[in-house]
Design a protein around this motif. Sequence first.
Motif, PDB file in Angstrom:
ATOM      1  N   SER A  11       0.880  -1.166   0.000  1.00 32.26           N
ATOM      2  CA  SER A  11       0.000   0.000   0.000  1.00 32.26           C
ATOM      3  C   SER A  11       0.918   1.216   0.000  1.00 32.26           C
ATOM      4  CB  SER A  11      -0.914  -0.004   1.231  1.00 32.26           C
ATOM      5  OG  SER A  11      -0.164   0.230   2.402  1.00 32.26           O
ATOM      6  N   ASP A  12       0.346   2.403   0.111  1.00 29.93           N
ATOM      7  CA  ASP A  12       1.166   3.610   0.153  1.00 29.93           C
ATOM      8  C   ASP A  12       2.059   3.662   1.384  1.00 29.93           C
ATOM      9  OD1 ASP A  12       0.062   4.472  -2.199  1.00 29.93           O
ATOM     10  OD2 ASP A  12      -1.384   5.815  -1.242  1.00 29.93           O
ATOM     11  N   SER A  13       1.677   2.950   2.439  1.00 28.39           N
ATOM     12  CA  SER A  13       2.405   3.086   3.700  1.00 28.39           C
ATOM     13  C   SER A  13       3.181   1.854   4.148  1.00 28.39           C
ATOM     14  CB  SER A  13       1.433   3.480   4.812  1.00 28.39           C
ATOM     15  OG  SER A  13       0.479   2.454   5.016  1.00 28.39           O
ATOM     16  N   ARG A  14       3.016   0.706   3.445  1.00 25.59           N
ATOM     17  CA  ARG A  14       3.696  -0.497   3.933  1.00 25.59           C
ATOM     18  C   ARG A  14       3.779  -1.587   2.875  1.00 25.59           C
ATOM     19  NH1 ARG A  14      -1.481  -1.461   7.402  1.00 25.59           N
ATOM     20  NH2 ARG A  14      -0.543   0.321   8.372  1.00 25.59           N
ATOM     21  N   TYR A  15       4.745  -2.468   3.103  1.00 30.65           N
ATOM     22  CA  TYR A  15       4.835  -3.721   2.360  1.00 30.65           C
ATOM     23  C   TYR A  15       4.702  -4.838   3.394  1.00 30.65           C
ATOM     24  CZ  TYR A  15       6.682  -7.886   0.213  1.00 30.65           C
ATOM     25  OH  TYR A  15       6.817  -9.173  -0.227  1.00 30.65           O
TER      26      TYR A  15
END
Length: 176
Positions: A11-15
């Motif tokens: 996502s935009d904030s995490r893998y």
Amino acid sequence: PAPIPETGYVSDSRYVNAFFGFLLPLPQDAGFQDFVLPPLGNSHSIFGVQTQRKGLTALKVSATKSSGNPTDDASKAAAGVKGASVKRVEIGGKEFWKSESEDDSRAGTMHTLIYAIPMSGYTLQFIIVSFDGKLAKELRHSIESITFFDPTQAKVLAGSNARLFPAKAEGVATPT
């Protein structure tokens, strides 16, 4: 189907990796684009992002089947091709090996950080290469903020806005 090393969500904030069970926070507003390298021998390309903001920055995560002593394999992986000196660090309650180097060129100063950990019969390697010192520090902080979890919880931890990474990988389990 059962996850394979490459099974993950971004996502935009995490893998979030569904095979090894780790969550890697990602810096916000870096303008990252995915990149996927083909597998090479017994090495799996797990995750990769890059950006051209203030010069090239890339983060690559790979997994290589362990061939001997897992701790030795991780230490060697952290030393990289240049054989840099490594030190042991603890991240998320687990033992990692880490090396850092800077190389000056006409293009600027290239920051290279390599982290490696033995996990589930593999050596996981996290490599940062960046001409942007500030973004290199943000990525260092991201790697040093990795959390580990039960891999069966990956889809939940990824969140509702996450997508499969890589988007079109053969043999990768699709989310259910």
